[in-house]
Design a protein around this motif. Sequence first.
Motif, mmCIF file in Angstrom:
data_model
loop_
_atom_site.group_PDB
_atom_site.id
_atom_site.type_symbol
_atom_site.label_atom_id
_atom_site.label_comp_id
_atom_site.label_asym_id
_atom_site.label_seq_id
_atom_site.Cartn_x
_atom_site.Cartn_y
_atom_site.Cartn_z
ATOM 1 N N ALA A 175 48.010 31.642 38.781
ATOM 2 C CA ALA A 175 49.008 30.729 38.352
ATOM 3 C C ALA A 175 49.215 29.429 39.244
ATOM 4 N N TRP A 176 48.485 29.634 40.755
ATOM 5 C CA TRP A 176 48.736 28.489 41.546
ATOM 6 C C TRP A 176 47.641 27.355 40.894
ATOM 7 N N GLY A 194 40.084 36.432 37.530
ATOM 8 C CA GLY A 194 41.111 35.975 38.499
ATOM 9 C C GLY A 194 40.167 35.934 39.883
ATOM 10 N N ARG A 201 46.869 37.848 48.912
ATOM 11 C CA ARG A 201 46.358 37.709 47.331
ATOM 12 C C ARG A 201 46.533 36.562 46.822
ATOM 13 N N PHE A 202 45.698 36.188 45.923
ATOM 14 C CA PHE A 202 45.927 34.774 45.366
ATOM 15 C C PHE A 202 46.182 35.053 44.026
ATOM 16 N N SER A 203 47.094 33.925 43.310
ATOM 17 C CA SER A 203 47.426 33.965 42.126
ATOM 18 C C SER A 203 46.929 32.893 41.171
#
Length: 237
Positions: free
Chosen positions: A53-54, A90, A49-51
């Motif tokens: 926050a990156w 997101g 999964r991608f965040s």
Amino acid sequence: MTDPTGYRRPDPATQPPYDVPAYGSTHHRHPKQALVRVPHTLTEVSGPRFSPAWYAPHADLSTLNGKAALGERIIVAGRVLDEDGRPVRGAMVEVWQANAAGRYHHPGDQHDAPLDPNFLGRGRVFTDEEGSYRFTTIRPGAYPWRNHPNAWRPVHIHFSLFGAGFAQRLITQMYFPGDPLLAYDPIFNGIADAAARERLIARFDLDITEPEWALGYRFDIVLRGREATPFENDGAH
């Protein structure tokens, strides 16, 4: 027949086919046999999964190490929506493009146009709670691509959208209004439906434009349904 996914399927004419005769390389790359649907396993549906926050919500491709790239600075912004117009939150949005002279910062591009040391031509953002994304960049240049005699690609920016993980990826291209090369481009015209082609063309937007700094363009992306943005994955190249 009821669609078990609950999604409205797009009209086939709104998505590019696997083999576009005028686009020469599709003949060598498209599947020659019927596709086999492989059910997703827990690996595909659960990650990685991608965040958000990156990455920051806004990417600026127009400078590198504090130095401005050459060319016309522009702002591209829009929303990622589902088939009912609801925001997709997101989602990771990646872009890549040629520089103002029409050359990619990539070893595979040997076009004799100059490279810009202050422009890499790639960026990544996540959509916010309203499904919005935004990035600042340089308007790319057209470039020759040897598909047919005197072939030039229209000015465009590549988009890649990721959902929850690597298995959820869609790819498309954004074009600019008024480009005379669109009429001659077999990739753009590989989409049979004229209204679907228009959905690939960004709109100039004065509200996105910043005074004395950069013109603004709006490019909304619809993931599914009859008004879906054409994607290369849904039967393209």
